[in-house]
Design a protein around this motif. Structure first.
Motif, PDB file in Angstrom:
ATOM      1  N   ARG A   1       6.434  11.932  -5.138  1.00 40.12           N
ATOM      2  CA  ARG A   1       6.241  12.520  -3.812  1.00 40.12           C
ATOM      3  C   ARG A   1       6.221  14.039  -3.895  1.00 40.12           C
TER       4      ARG A   1
ATOM      5  N   ASN B   1       8.594  10.783   3.139  1.00 37.51           N
ATOM      6  CA  ASN B   1       7.389   9.999   2.859  1.00 37.51           C
ATOM      7  C   ASN B   1       6.159  10.507   3.595  1.00 37.51           C
TER       8      ASN B   1
ATOM      9  N   PHE C   1       2.226   9.967   2.265  1.00 36.24           N
ATOM     10  CA  PHE C   1       1.532   8.864   2.919  1.00 36.24           C
ATOM     11  C   PHE C   1       0.698   9.283   4.126  1.00 36.24           C
TER      12      PHE C   1
ATOM     13  N   PRO D   1       4.601   2.312   8.141  1.00 36.00           N
ATOM     14  CA  PRO D   1       3.165   2.565   8.023  1.00 36.00           C
ATOM     15  C   PRO D   1       2.515   3.005   9.329  1.00 36.00           C
TER      16      PRO D   1
ATOM     17  N   LYS E   1       0.831  -1.208   0.000  1.00 36.86           N
ATOM     18  CA  LYS E   1       0.000   0.000   0.000  1.00 36.86           C
ATOM     19  C   LYS E   1       0.861   1.252   0.000  1.00 36.86           C
ATOM     20  N   TYR E   2       1.985   1.193   0.677  1.00 34.82           N
ATOM     21  CA  TYR E   2       2.826   2.386   0.836  1.00 34.82           C
ATOM     22  C   TYR E   2       4.013   2.358  -0.132  1.00 34.82           C
TER      23      TYR E   2
ATOM     24  N   GLU F   1       9.390   2.436  -1.167  1.00 31.56           N
ATOM     25  CA  GLU F   1       8.392   1.917  -0.234  1.00 31.56           C
ATOM     26  C   GLU F   1       8.543   2.575   1.120  1.00 31.56           C
ATOM     27  N   GLY F   2       7.448   3.098   1.611  1.00 29.80           N
ATOM     28  CA  GLY F   2       7.455   3.661   2.951  1.00 29.80           C
ATOM     29  C   GLY F   2       7.667   2.568   3.979  1.00 29.80           C
TER      30      GLY F   2
ATOM     31  N   TYR G   1       2.845   6.728   9.702  1.00 31.16           N
ATOM     32  CA  TYR G   1       1.915   7.482   8.847  1.00 31.16           C
ATOM     33  C   TYR G   1       0.504   7.457   9.438  1.00 31.16           C
ATOM     34  N   ASN G   2       0.111   6.288   9.936  1.00 32.52           N
ATOM     35  CA  ASN G   2      -1.223   6.172  10.539  1.00 32.52           C
ATOM     36  C   ASN G   2      -1.343   7.048  11.783  1.00 32.52           C
TER      37      ASN G   2
END
Length: 576
Positions: free
Chosen positions: A61, A450, A454, A426, A53-54, A422-423, A429-430
């Motif tokens: 970017r 990122n 993201f 995650p 997903k990331y 790729e981040g 970011y959340n």
């Protein structure tokens, strides 16, 4: 008989065939094969794009993160980075993604799937342009095959930026130029100026060159009134469409001069741009941003340099008689690209990087020229084999040629070479997405790059966004970096407090290794900001910066290598 049949299938021009149905089937076969390879290459590249997903294209970017404002206008409030990249994004590209947002399609997702469409359009026009110059379907296949291989060796199709549109639009421009379609030329030129204005200048120069003819060793002016009407109309369209973009992007101008850039480490080896080089040949020839022959691959494209020689020997290469007069358009492209290349050097950096005018256009010209050259040589080999009864020779030639062209990607360690990153965090970011939209994160970690894409939150600085092109932007960006380095490695708590207050920093993202001297000495990005980086290293060798003492007490998020500090906590602790 076998040689004759192979020659009919591979190198016979379709306009020489007596049965039109057979001609149509031959074209359909080679065109379908071209599309098949294009789709195969693209889907192979997209497998990585959708493996997580990331994942997003590296340069996307910069251009896509601010576009989340289309979904929520309150995102990135007062964000220098978002405002800057919104200003330098071509107007047509911004409108295009605004429409995508209106359809409620995620920009990251769309940037990943749209290369399929662009690749098919590019392949179609490449095939069509080649057929207009030499009506041999196999040549169209070779041209599109080589061009697609070249696109997959660099981030010219998967970048998620305006340059992805260069190839389909420029090839469409060449096609309509050959067809003398005034409407088609102007429509494509308008789209080019809206989405990637730099190539619009090349288009204009080509139209200008077409006002002249070379006859009997002399240059004459075209007697066709439509050529002049087309050129004037193109000038007007380009002026109308490029001027608003120039005004929009000038709010952070002017551009840095070449004299100033030479004094900046950002423009030398290891810098953000790496434009200048002490190697003169590399600087002018293959420098990524400065060289006229930059990033030309695969090496098979160099066969295109043989075309002018082959055309001089019509008695040995009979098929050259079928090469249309439109082949001169390839030379016009080269001349126009070189004119813009040297103009961009002379006006550095008002017309962006010089290589942008030749890197893309040369690849298209060489793909077409190589395909034509290979076809001419193969046809001559057919004729020689028929005359000398060397059937084995021609069969071997076909096998070697086919294998070399089709199997070349399998000889590479990585193909396609996609620019996806790729981040890695995650959960970070959340966490940040749950915070208010007006937060600001300060960090020297590359992971900060990122966060805008993201997490859709503002960062103070980021390596990916440190483009030293426009003075008003980079002066602010550079000052932020200097202040951040000083604050992160200071022994004065008041300096940290002043920094937080000055930039309204909400969170401070740290790498656990950030307080070691090696972190600074090995970080090429930080080394660009002197003398602050050197001073920070000296301080680290003597004592531990005060910010390090807040890691345990003010951390609100942690991973193995990252720690996120809440600056409000730092203020409270210092008050106590």
């Amino acid at each position: 008989m076998l040689i004759i049949q192979l020659q009919q299938v591979l190198t016979t021009p379709i306009n020489q065939k007596s049965r039109q149905n057979q001609s149509r089937l031959t074209v359909i076969f080679w065109y379908s094969l071209s599309l098949t390879f294009a789709v195969g290459y693209i889907i192979t590249g997209l497998r990585q794009a959708f493996s997580s997903k990331y994942i997003v294209s590296d340069d996307a970017r910069e251009y896509i993160s601010w576009m989340y404002r289309y979904f929520s206008p309150d995102l990135f409030p007062g964000d220098l980075i978002a405002d800057y990249f919104q200003s330098v994004t071509p107007i047509g590209y911004g409108i295009f993604y605004k429409i995508i947002a209106a359809l409620n399609i995620d920009p990251i997702f769309f940037s990943k799937i749209f290369p399929i469409v662009l690749g098919l359009i590019t392949t179609s026009y490449c095939f069509a342009v080649c057929m207009q110059i030499l009506p041999v379907p196999m040549a169209g296949f070779i041209a599109s095959l080589l061009l697609n291989q070249s696109l997959c060796l660099h981030d010219d199709l998967f970048s998620g930026t305006p340059r992805d549109f260069i190839y389909p639009l420029f090839l469409a421009f060449l096609y309509y130029s050959i067809r003398s379609s005034l409407f088609g030329i102007l429509i494509v030129l308008a789209l080019q100026c809206l989405i990637y204005p730099l190539i619009g200048f090349v288009d204009l120069l080509i139209l200008f060159l077409r006002l002249f003819r070379w006859q009997n060793g002399q240059i004459t002016i075209s007697q066709n009134r439509k050529d002049f009407i087309l050129f004037v109309a193109a000038i007007m369209i380009a002026g109308i469409l490029i001027l608003p973009y120039a005004i929009q992007s000038s709010q952070f101008g002017p551009t840095i001069t070449a004299a100033v850039a030479r004094t900046m480490p950002e423009y030398w080896r290891g810098g953000r741009v790496s434009y200048f080089s002490h190697n003169v040949i590399s600087y002018w020839f293959d420098g990524r941003d400065s060289g006229f022959f930059a990033l030309i691959a695969p090496p098979q494209l160099l066969f295109g340099l043989l075309l002018p020689i082959l055309l001089k020997f019509q008695s040995h290469f009979i098929l050259t008689k079928q090469v249309k007069d439109e082949v001169k358009l390839l030379l016009q492209v080269v001349i126009a690209g070189l004119i813009m290349f040297f103009t961009a050097h002379a006006l550095a950096f008002k017309l962006h990087w010089p290589s942008r005018y030749t890197h893309h256009t040369f690849k298209m010209v060489l793909a077409l020229a190589t395909a034509i050259s290979i076809t001419l040589i193969l046809d001559a080999t057919f004729r020689w084999s028929r005359q000398n009864g060397r059937q084995i020779l021609i069969l071997g030639t076909i096998i070697i040629l086919g294998a070399g062209l089709v199997l070349y990607p399998s000889s590479l360690k990585v193909f396609p070479k996609t620019p996806y990153i790729e981040g890695q965090v995650p959960t970070l970011y959340n966490f940040l997405q749950k915070q208010p939209q007006n937060i600001v994160i300060a960090s020297t970690s590359e992971e900060a790059d990122n966060i805008p894409i993201f997490a859709q939150r503002t960062i103070l600085v980021g390596k990916e966004y440190g483009l030293p092109i426009h003075t008003k932007y980079y002066a602010q960006f550079r000052q932020r970096m200097l202040d951040l380095i000083n604050a992160q490695y200071t022994e004065d708590i008041n300096q940290i407090k002043d920094f937080i207050q000055k930039y309204h920093v909400t969170f401070w993202l740290l790498e656990r290794s950030a307080f070691t001297p090696e972190y600074i000495t090995k970080n090429t990005w930080l080394q660009q900001y002197q003398p602050e980086a050197k001073q920070a290293k000296v301080k680290l060798e003597k004592s531990l910066p005060v910010l390090a003492t807040f890691i345990n007490s003010c951390a609100v998020f942690e991973t193995d290598n990252l720690v996120l500090l809440k600056t409000e906590c730092i203020k409270v602790v210092t008050k106590n």
